[in-house]
Design a protein around this motif. Structure first.
Motif, mmCIF file in Angstrom:
data_model
loop_
_atom_site.group_PDB
_atom_site.id
_atom_site.type_symbol
_atom_site.label_atom_id
_atom_site.label_comp_id
_atom_site.label_asym_id
_atom_site.label_seq_id
_atom_site.Cartn_x
_atom_site.Cartn_y
_atom_site.Cartn_z
ATOM 1 N N THR A 52 0.858 -1.177 0.000
ATOM 2 C CA THR A 52 0.000 0.000 0.000
ATOM 3 C C THR A 52 0.897 1.231 0.000
ATOM 4 N N GLY A 54 0.543 5.380 0.625
ATOM 5 C CA GLY A 54 -0.299 6.501 1.010
ATOM 6 C C GLY A 54 -0.015 7.738 0.177
ATOM 7 N N ASP A 57 -3.500 11.819 3.753
ATOM 8 C CA ASP A 57 -4.234 11.297 4.907
ATOM 9 C C ASP A 57 -5.471 10.490 4.511
ATOM 10 N N ASP A 58 -6.005 10.728 3.308
ATOM 11 C CA ASP A 58 -7.288 10.138 2.947
ATOM 12 C C ASP A 58 -7.273 9.257 1.700
ATOM 13 N N VAL A 59 -6.115 9.024 1.079
ATOM 14 C CA VAL A 59 -6.055 8.243 -0.160
ATOM 15 C C VAL A 59 -4.856 7.301 -0.112
ATOM 16 N N GLN A 60 -5.055 6.065 -0.567
ATOM 17 C CA GLN A 60 -3.930 5.128 -0.685
ATOM 18 C C GLN A 60 -4.113 4.230 -1.898
ATOM 19 N N SER A 83 -8.014 3.304 -2.417
ATOM 20 C CA SER A 83 -8.894 3.435 -1.264
ATOM 21 C C SER A 83 -8.909 4.884 -0.827
ATOM 22 N N PHE A 84 -10.085 5.365 -0.446
ATOM 23 C CA PHE A 84 -10.170 6.750 0.013
ATOM 24 C C PHE A 84 -11.226 6.877 1.095
ATOM 25 N N ARG A 85 -11.020 7.861 1.947
ATOM 26 C CA ARG A 85 -11.946 8.152 3.034
ATOM 27 C C ARG A 85 -12.841 9.320 2.598
ATOM 28 N N ILE A 86 -14.144 9.170 2.837
ATOM 29 C CA ILE A 86 -15.059 10.263 2.492
ATOM 30 C C ILE A 86 -15.651 10.872 3.732
#
Length: 86
Positions: A52, A54, A57-60, A83-86
């Motif tokens: 993985t 990075g 902080d919100d995407v990998q 992968s991402f955080r929403i």
């Protein structure tokens, strides 16, 4: 591959170990199991590993390879993703 086009249920179990390789790059090894009900396929067990990276902080970014341990699992598969955080 499409095994069964009807309705059914799968339960997923997983165990993973990860370690930082350097900077934003991590390595991971993982066991994944799928317990399927009414899908025309039995238990699927896989083991694999990947990387993985990075991008903040919100995407990998993810890349992994898996090897099937059970008869119903594919012998080999490779995956890439974001992968991402929403």
């Amino acid at each position: 591959r499409v095994i069964y086009a009807g309705c059914g249920t799968s339960f997923l179990d997983t165990a993973a170990l990860g370690h930082n390789i350097g900077g934003d790059l991590d390595g991971v090894v993982e066991y994944v199991g799928f317990a399927n009900h009414n899908l025309g396929v039995g238990y699927m067990a896989l083991v694999g590993g990947g990387l993985t990276y990075g991008l903040g902080d919100d995407v990998q970014l993810d890349a992994a390879i898996y090897f099937g341990l059970s008869d119903d699992a594919d012998d080999f598969s490779a995956r890439v993703g974001v992968s991402f955080r929403i």
